[in-house]
Design a protein around this motif. Structure first.
Motif, PDB file in Angstrom:
ATOM      1  N   HIS A  28       4.972  14.329  18.240  1.00  0.00           N
ATOM      2  CA  HIS A  28       3.559  14.560  17.917  1.00  0.00           C
ATOM      3  C   HIS A  28       3.163  13.861  16.614  1.00  0.00           C
ATOM      4  O   HIS A  28       2.064  13.364  16.461  1.00  0.00           O
ATOM      5  CB  HIS A  28       3.239  16.069  17.884  1.00  0.00           C
ATOM      6  CG  HIS A  28       3.363  16.693  16.527  1.00  0.00           C
ATOM      7  ND1 HIS A  28       4.548  17.215  16.076  1.00  0.00           N
ATOM      8  CD2 HIS A  28       2.462  16.845  15.525  1.00  0.00           C
ATOM      9  CE1 HIS A  28       4.362  17.680  14.847  1.00  0.00           C
ATOM     10  NE2 HIS A  28       3.110  17.476  14.484  1.00  0.00           N
ATOM     11  N   MET A  29       4.134  13.778  15.679  1.00  0.00           N
ATOM     12  CA  MET A  29       3.839  13.117  14.402  1.00  0.00           C
ATOM     13  C   MET A  29       3.703  11.599  14.592  1.00  0.00           C
ATOM     14  O   MET A  29       2.822  10.969  14.003  1.00  0.00           O
ATOM     15  CB  MET A  29       4.937  13.433  13.390  1.00  0.00           C
ATOM     16  CG  MET A  29       4.392  13.709  12.013  1.00  0.00           C
ATOM     17  SD  MET A  29       5.667  14.073  10.834  1.00  0.00           S
ATOM     18  CE  MET A  29       5.369  15.795  10.528  1.00  0.00           C
ATOM     19  N   ALA A  30       4.574  11.072  15.441  1.00  0.00           N
ATOM     20  CA  ALA A  30       4.502   9.625  15.725  1.00  0.00           C
ATOM     21  C   ALA A  30       3.161   9.305  16.388  1.00  0.00           C
ATOM     22  O   ALA A  30       2.503   8.304  16.034  1.00  0.00           O
ATOM     23  CB  ALA A  30       5.666   9.209  16.623  1.00  0.00           C
ATOM     24  N   ALA A  31       2.741  10.171  17.323  1.00  0.00           N
ATOM     25  CA  ALA A  31       1.465   9.942  18.014  1.00  0.00           C
ATOM     26  C   ALA A  31       0.307  10.067  17.024  1.00  0.00           C
ATOM     27  O   ALA A  31      -0.643   9.274  17.038  1.00  0.00           O
ATOM     28  CB  ALA A  31       1.300  10.955  19.149  1.00  0.00           C
ATOM     29  N   ALA A  32       0.414  11.068  16.111  1.00  0.00           N
ATOM     30  CA  ALA A  32      -0.641  11.257  15.112  1.00  0.00           C
ATOM     31  C   ALA A  32      -0.723  10.031  14.203  1.00  0.00           C
ATOM     32  O   ALA A  32      -1.814   9.556  13.883  1.00  0.00           O
ATOM     33  CB  ALA A  32      -0.358  12.513  14.291  1.00  0.00           C
ATOM     34  N   GLU A  33       0.431   9.490  13.830  1.00  0.00           N
ATOM     35  CA  GLU A  33       0.425   8.318  12.941  1.00  0.00           C
ATOM     36  C   GLU A  33      -0.273   7.145  13.625  1.00  0.00           C
ATOM     37  O   GLU A  33      -1.093   6.450  13.011  1.00  0.00           O
ATOM     38  CB  GLU A  33       1.860   7.939  12.549  1.00  0.00           C
ATOM     39  CG  GLU A  33       1.866   6.754  11.604  1.00  0.00           C
ATOM     40  CD  GLU A  33       3.222   6.447  10.990  1.00  0.00           C
ATOM     41  OE1 GLU A  33       4.164   7.262  11.112  1.00  0.00           O
ATOM     42  OE2 GLU A  33       3.328   5.367  10.381  1.00  0.00           O
ATOM     43  N   ARG A  34       0.020   6.955  14.928  1.00  0.00           N
ATOM     44  CA  ARG A  34      -0.644   5.858  15.656  1.00  0.00           C
ATOM     45  C   ARG A  34      -2.160   6.078  15.691  1.00  0.00           C
ATOM     46  O   ARG A  34      -2.945   5.161  15.464  1.00  0.00           O
ATOM     47  CB  ARG A  34      -0.084   5.769  17.089  1.00  0.00           C
ATOM     48  CG  ARG A  34       1.270   5.078  17.177  1.00  0.00           C
ATOM     49  CD  ARG A  34       1.595   4.690  18.607  1.00  0.00           C
ATOM     50  NE  ARG A  34       1.642   5.842  19.496  1.00  0.00           N
ATOM     51  CZ  ARG A  34       2.710   6.633  19.666  1.00  0.00           C
ATOM     52  NH1 ARG A  34       3.825   6.384  19.002  1.00  0.00           N
ATOM     53  NH2 ARG A  34       2.680   7.662  20.489  1.00  0.00           N
ATOM     54  N   ALA A  35      -2.559   7.339  15.975  1.00  0.00           N
ATOM     55  CA  ALA A  35      -3.998   7.643  16.077  1.00  0.00           C
ATOM     56  C   ALA A  35      -4.689   7.428  14.724  1.00  0.00           C
ATOM     57  O   ALA A  35      -5.808   6.902  14.665  1.00  0.00           O
ATOM     58  CB  ALA A  35      -4.183   9.085  16.545  1.00  0.00           C
ATOM     59  N   ILE A  36      -4.004   7.793  13.646  1.00  0.00           N
ATOM     60  CA  ILE A  36      -4.596   7.605  12.311  1.00  0.00           C
ATOM     61  C   ILE A  36      -4.738   6.114  12.009  1.00  0.00           C
ATOM     62  O   ILE A  36      -5.773   5.645  11.537  1.00  0.00           O
ATOM     63  CB  ILE A  36      -3.731   8.314  11.236  1.00  0.00           C
ATOM     64  CG1 ILE A  36      -3.856   9.834  11.398  1.00  0.00           C
ATOM     65  CG2 ILE A  36      -4.148   7.888   9.833  1.00  0.00           C
ATOM     66  CD1 ILE A  36      -2.848  10.639  10.582  1.00  0.00           C
ATOM     67  N   ARG A  37      -3.691   5.351  12.302  1.00  0.00           N
ATOM     68  CA  ARG A  37      -3.742   3.899  12.048  1.00  0.00           C
ATOM     69  C   ARG A  37      -4.904   3.246  12.794  1.00  0.00           C
ATOM     70  O   ARG A  37      -5.565   2.350  12.279  1.00  0.00           O
ATOM     71  CB  ARG A  37      -2.435   3.243  12.492  1.00  0.00           C
ATOM     72  CG  ARG A  37      -1.323   3.434  11.512  1.00  0.00           C
ATOM     73  CD  ARG A  37      -0.062   2.749  12.035  1.00  0.00           C
ATOM     74  NE  ARG A  37       1.056   3.080  11.193  1.00  0.00           N
ATOM     75  CZ  ARG A  37       1.283   2.545  10.000  1.00  0.00           C
ATOM     76  NH1 ARG A  37       0.461   1.635   9.529  1.00  0.00           N
ATOM     77  NH2 ARG A  37       2.330   2.901   9.288  1.00  0.00           N
ATOM     78  N   THR A  38      -5.149   3.716  14.033  1.00  0.00           N
ATOM     79  CA  THR A  38      -6.250   3.140  14.828  1.00  0.00           C
ATOM     80  C   THR A  38      -7.587   3.421  14.158  1.00  0.00           C
ATOM     81  O   THR A  38      -8.496   2.587  14.163  1.00  0.00           O
ATOM     82  CB  THR A  38      -6.263   3.782  16.237  1.00  0.00           C
ATOM     83  OG1 THR A  38      -4.938   3.762  16.732  1.00  0.00           O
ATOM     84  CG2 THR A  38      -7.185   3.056  17.186  1.00  0.00           C
ATOM     85  N   ARG A  39      -7.712   4.621  13.560  1.00  0.00           N
ATOM     86  CA  ARG A  39      -9.009   5.007  12.975  1.00  0.00           C
ATOM     87  C   ARG A  39      -9.234   4.458  11.570  1.00  0.00           C
ATOM     88  O   ARG A  39     -10.373   4.347  11.132  1.00  0.00           O
ATOM     89  CB  ARG A  39      -9.138   6.541  12.975  1.00  0.00           C
ATOM     90  CG  ARG A  39      -9.501   7.069  14.354  1.00  0.00           C
ATOM     91  CD  ARG A  39      -9.300   8.564  14.418  1.00  0.00           C
ATOM     92  NE  ARG A  39      -9.652   9.109  15.714  1.00  0.00           N
ATOM     93  CZ  ARG A  39      -8.866   9.067  16.785  1.00  0.00           C
ATOM     94  NH1 ARG A  39      -7.692   8.461  16.719  1.00  0.00           N
ATOM     95  NH2 ARG A  39      -9.257   9.603  17.939  1.00  0.00           N
ATOM     96  N   LEU A  40      -8.150   4.143  10.868  1.00  0.00           N
ATOM     97  CA  LEU A  40      -8.299   3.697   9.467  1.00  0.00           C
ATOM     98  C   LEU A  40      -9.353   2.605   9.255  1.00  0.00           C
ATOM     99  O   LEU A  40     -10.188   2.707   8.362  1.00  0.00           O
ATOM    100  CB  LEU A  40      -6.948   3.239   8.910  1.00  0.00           C
ATOM    101  CG  LEU A  40      -6.019   4.331   8.371  1.00  0.00           C
ATOM    102  CD1 LEU A  40      -4.657   3.746   7.993  1.00  0.00           C
ATOM    103  CD2 LEU A  40      -6.627   5.043   7.172  1.00  0.00           C
TER     104      LEU A  40
END
Ligand SMILES: Nc1nc2c(ncn2[C@@H]2O[C@H](COP(=O)(O)OP(=O)(O)OP(=O)(O)O)[C@@H](O)[C@H]2O)c(=O)[nH]1
Length: 298
Positions: A28-40
């Motif tokens: 879930h943390m890896a997925a969250a990191e990807r989602a955050i990177r997309t939104r940055l």
């Protein structure tokens, strides 16, 4: 000798952390990191929330690894839990960060309405500057940070203060706030202001499986970014006691029984300590560090 004991306890906890080798960094943390990177790149402003007790160790790795945001001034560092940190050491950190000139830095106590109002005002004026000359006056803010630094507590407090107009009353949303790290699982949006409209996105905490240095892991375990259940609480307690002993902090605790203490300042501190003790019984993540855990980093 006390400093040597603190180092030994830190090494023991560090070895225990290496033994579980980034077990906190799940899918879930890896997925969250990807989602955050997309939104940055899509948001107007990024608030990087750190723990004021450990401002260096609690830096958000994904921001360090991408190209700096500062050319367009879209990043602000928020040192939260300022109420648990030593004010003079926080001051030194602020001066240090100002000298670095990477981005503005604000101290916050998310349990204080006044403090959150100041943060909200700073965000408002930053968004106004960024949106100057644009017809679209809606600002988006991404709140990022490692687990348990108080992102959800900040977003709840901002949302509560900033919701405007009778029509919006009763529609108050609540992000999950917990003393356990990793409770926020999804990215959720909260309106925190009108004129300009500002929406804040609360994100799950992300902690890299590897630490910047050997000292960071133990400090983050002590302040609550790593699930206590992954470690032996005895190791965490030993580290806390060793740190406290090395700062001679325990001398102030001699007055906790109140007997024979006539100094009014000390009495005020004593009763504050008592009420803290009642409020946060058995929660090591609320440890107040009167002398910094990591001032040696400066
Ligand atoms: N003393 C103090 N405690 C705080 C402050 N802000 C948050 N907390 C506490 O810190 C703990 C974590 O807060 P959360 O808002 O859940 O942290 P988070 O960063 O959203 O956590 P994740 O879900 O792991 O990402 C809770 O017990 C809060 O009550 C603060 O300014 N001062």
């Amino acid at each position: 000798m006390a400093a040597a004991a603190a180092e030994a306890a830190s090494r023991r906890l560090g070895a225990a952390l290496r033994g579980i080798s980034g077990a906190w960094y799940g899918r879930h943390m890896a997925a969250a990191e990807r989602a955050i990177r997309t939104r940055l790149p899509l948001v107007d402003l990024v608030l990087e929330v750190r723990d004021a007790r450990v401002p260096a160790s609690s830096a958000f790795e994904p921001l360090r690894r991408r190209s700096p945001l500062e050319p367009d001034g879209r990043q602000v560092v928020v040192l939260n839990k300022a109420d648990l940190a030593d004010p003079s050491e926080t001051e030194k950190w602020m001066t240090y960060m100002e000298k670095q000139r990477t981005c503005p830095c604000i101290t916050v106590n998310s349990h204080s309405r006044e403090s959150i109002k100041e943060l909200l005002n700073a965000v408002r004026s930053r968004i106004r500057e960024i949106k100057r000359g644009e017809s679209d006056c809606t600002g988006t803010v991404l709140l990022v940070g490692i687990p348990n630094v108080g992102k959800s507590a900040i977003v709840n407090a901002m949302h509560q203060i900033g919701r405007i107009g009778a029509a919006e009353k009763g529609k108050l949303k609540h992000a999950i706030v917990s003393s356990h790290p990793g409770e926020t699982r999804d990215i959720s949006g909260y309106k925190v202001a009108s004129h300009p409209n500002i929406y804040v996105l609360d994100t799950p905490g992300v902690l890299s499986p590897r630490f910047a240095n050997d000292d960071s892991g133990p400090r983050l375990a002590l302040t609550g970014a790593i699930k206590g259940s992954l470690l032996d609480e005895y190791d965490i307690a030993q580290f806390l006691l060793a740190v406290v002993n090395s700062r001679e902090e325990y001398r102030r605790w001699e007055n906790l029984n109140g007997a024979g203490d006539t100094n009014s300042n000390d009495n005020a501190n004593t009763s504050r300590s008592h009420s803290k003790k009642r409020q946060y019984v058995s929660d090591h993540t609320q440890v107040s560090v009167s002398k910094g855990l990591e001032l040696n980093v400066l």
